[in-house]
Design an enzyme around this catalytic site. Sequence first.
Site, mmCIF file in Angstrom:
data_model
loop_
_atom_site.group_PDB
_atom_site.id
_atom_site.type_symbol
_atom_site.label_atom_id
_atom_site.label_comp_id
_atom_site.label_asym_id
_atom_site.label_seq_id
_atom_site.Cartn_x
_atom_site.Cartn_y
_atom_site.Cartn_z
ATOM 1 N N TRP A 1 0.856 -1.193 0.000
ATOM 2 C CA TRP A 1 0.000 0.000 0.000
ATOM 3 C C TRP A 1 0.888 1.237 0.000
ATOM 4 O O TRP A 1 1.872 1.273 0.722
ATOM 5 C CB TRP A 1 -0.888 0.028 1.248
ATOM 6 C CG TRP A 1 -2.288 -0.406 0.998
ATOM 7 C CD1 TRP A 1 -2.727 -1.685 0.891
ATOM 8 C CD2 TRP A 1 -3.442 0.436 0.833
ATOM 9 N NE1 TRP A 1 -4.076 -1.704 0.677
ATOM 10 C CE2 TRP A 1 -4.551 -0.414 0.639
ATOM 11 C CE3 TRP A 1 -3.662 1.813 0.842
ATOM 12 C CZ2 TRP A 1 -5.845 0.064 0.453
ATOM 13 C CZ3 TRP A 1 -4.953 2.288 0.659
ATOM 14 C CH2 TRP A 1 -6.020 1.418 0.461
ATOM 15 N N PHE B 1 -1.447 -3.611 7.673
ATOM 16 C CA PHE B 1 -2.022 -4.497 8.692
ATOM 17 C C PHE B 1 -1.341 -5.864 8.664
ATOM 18 O O PHE B 1 -1.260 -6.534 9.698
ATOM 19 C CB PHE B 1 -3.535 -4.659 8.481
ATOM 20 C CG PHE B 1 -4.202 -5.353 9.620
ATOM 21 C CD1 PHE B 1 -4.420 -4.696 10.827
ATOM 22 C CD2 PHE B 1 -4.589 -6.686 9.519
ATOM 23 C CE1 PHE B 1 -5.006 -5.342 11.902
ATOM 24 C CE2 PHE B 1 -5.181 -7.339 10.582
ATOM 25 C CZ PHE B 1 -5.390 -6.664 11.780
ATOM 26 N N GLU B 2 -0.838 -6.263 7.512
ATOM 27 C CA GLU B 2 -0.194 -7.583 7.370
ATOM 28 C C GLU B 2 1.285 -7.564 7.791
ATOM 29 O O GLU B 2 1.954 -8.610 7.771
ATOM 30 C CB GLU B 2 -0.296 -8.072 5.921
ATOM 31 C CG GLU B 2 -1.673 -8.561 5.513
ATOM 32 C CD GLU B 2 -2.715 -7.461 5.378
ATOM 33 O OE1 GLU B 2 -2.388 -6.401 4.798
ATOM 34 O OE2 GLU B 2 -3.844 -7.634 5.864
ATOM 35 N N CYS C 1 3.202 2.498 5.290
ATOM 36 C CA CYS C 1 2.746 3.889 5.292
ATOM 37 C C CYS C 1 1.220 3.889 5.360
ATOM 38 O O CYS C 1 0.568 3.369 4.457
ATOM 39 C CB CYS C 1 3.227 4.577 4.024
ATOM 40 S SG CYS C 1 2.497 6.197 3.800
ATOM 41 N N HIS D 1 -10.418 3.753 9.977
ATOM 42 C CA HIS D 1 -9.566 2.649 9.546
ATOM 43 C C HIS D 1 -8.109 2.892 9.960
ATOM 44 O O HIS D 1 -7.415 1.997 10.443
ATOM 45 C CB HIS D 1 -9.666 2.526 8.024
ATOM 46 C CG HIS D 1 -9.390 1.157 7.525
ATOM 47 N ND1 HIS D 1 -10.363 0.229 7.293
ATOM 48 C CD2 HIS D 1 -8.227 0.548 7.218
ATOM 49 C CE1 HIS D 1 -9.825 -0.886 6.863
ATOM 50 N NE2 HIS D 1 -8.534 -0.718 6.814
ATOM 51 N N PHE E 1 10.154 -0.758 14.053
ATOM 52 C CA PHE E 1 8.877 -0.175 13.640
ATOM 53 C C PHE E 1 9.126 0.961 12.636
ATOM 54 O O PHE E 1 9.458 2.076 13.031
ATOM 55 C CB PHE E 1 8.189 0.353 14.896
ATOM 56 C CG PHE E 1 6.814 0.904 14.696
ATOM 57 C CD1 PHE E 1 5.721 0.059 14.632
ATOM 58 C CD2 PHE E 1 6.604 2.277 14.608
ATOM 59 C CE1 PHE E 1 4.441 0.572 14.477
ATOM 60 C CE2 PHE E 1 5.321 2.793 14.452
ATOM 61 C CZ PHE E 1 4.245 1.937 14.384
ATOM 62 N N ARG F 1 9.211 12.153 4.371
ATOM 63 C CA ARG F 1 9.915 11.254 5.302
ATOM 64 C C ARG F 1 10.399 9.969 4.635
ATOM 65 O O ARG F 1 10.845 9.043 5.297
ATOM 66 C CB ARG F 1 8.962 10.899 6.466
ATOM 67 C CG ARG F 1 8.696 12.082 7.379
ATOM 68 C CD ARG F 1 7.423 11.937 8.176
ATOM 69 N NE ARG F 1 7.236 13.069 9.100
ATOM 70 C CZ ARG F 1 6.775 14.277 8.730
ATOM 71 N NH1 ARG F 1 6.440 14.511 7.468
ATOM 72 N NH2 ARG F 1 6.658 15.252 9.619
HETATM 73 C C1 DLZ Z 1 -7.545 -0.823 3.643
HETATM 74 C C2 DLZ Z 1 -6.368 0.066 3.806
HETATM 75 C C3 DLZ Z 1 -6.521 1.468 3.837
HETATM 76 C C4 DLZ Z 1 -7.841 2.127 3.737
HETATM 77 N N1 DLZ Z 1 -5.461 2.281 3.946
HETATM 78 C C5 DLZ Z 1 -4.222 1.745 4.036
HETATM 79 C C6 DLZ Z 1 -3.090 2.584 4.144
HETATM 80 O O1 DLZ Z 1 -3.148 3.822 4.132
HETATM 81 N N2 DLZ Z 1 -1.877 1.985 4.248
HETATM 82 C C7 DLZ Z 1 -1.721 0.619 4.259
HETATM 83 O O2 DLZ Z 1 -0.585 0.142 4.382
HETATM 84 N N3 DLZ Z 1 -2.784 -0.193 4.137
HETATM 85 C C8 DLZ Z 1 -4.019 0.332 4.024
HETATM 86 N N4 DLZ Z 1 -5.098 -0.492 3.898
HETATM 87 C C9 DLZ Z 1 -4.890 -1.958 3.791
HETATM 88 C C10 DLZ Z 1 -4.745 -2.670 5.159
HETATM 89 O O3 DLZ Z 1 -3.456 -2.447 5.720
HETATM 90 C C11 DLZ Z 1 -4.911 -4.193 4.977
HETATM 91 O O4 DLZ Z 1 -4.071 -4.654 3.937
HETATM 92 C C12 DLZ Z 1 -6.340 -4.594 4.645
HETATM 93 O O5 DLZ Z 1 -7.233 -4.071 5.615
HETATM 94 C C13 DLZ Z 1 -6.494 -6.138 4.575
HETATM 95 O O6 DLZ Z 1 -6.180 -6.723 5.845
#
Ligand code: DLZ
Length: 162
Positions: A29, A64-65, A87, A95, A120, A134
């Site tokens: 992401w 999140f992963e 990021c 969220h 981190f 950054r």
């Molecule tokens: C869903 C989501 C959103 C809205 N924003 C971000 C973000 O700004 N940065 C990021 O790394 N990941 C984002 N994700 C994805 C979540 O981290 C995750 O991959 C999904 O919720 C699936 O578990």
Amino acid sequence: MATKNLSEYDLTSVPSASEMSFGIVVSEWNHEVTGALAQGAVYTLKMHGAKDVNIILKHVPGSFELTLGAQYLAEFANVDAIIVLGCVIQGETRHFEFICQGVTQGITSLNMKYNKPFIFGLLTTDNQRQALDRAGGKLGNKGDEAAVTAIKMLALKNGLTK
Ligand code: DLZ
């Protein structure tokens, strides 16, 4: 507001990483930002002596992963320290908070569970401009800082255990 390059540090204060191994987990992401963080981290590890063969870089879909990706590296790759790079940019919903909280708690737990450094490197910004500043922009590169932190934490551990 931050006004200086936060990645400025005394090069001579960093121990050699020539005998250390590192895992790096990078979120896809906001890849323009996270790719730059990863580039900074790899460059800095190598500048301090880490060998290519001792740096394993893997991607996960989103921040999140990062926690589980880091745990996989701890379980299945024989690395001394793990750096997570992601990021999260504030949107209109909550969220952002949940992801940031989840990763912060997850990475903290991994440090304790494995007794090894999990660094981190998650940017949590209001917008993409702040993130790019950054990630190799005017405020330095948090990937560089994460790399230096990993080396210093391993040197601390090695100094106490070897
Ligand atoms: C869903 C989501 C959103 C809205 N924003 C971000 C973000 O700004 N940065 C990021 O790394 N990941 C984002 N994700 C994805 C979540 O981290 C995750 O991959 C999904 O919720 C699936 O578990």
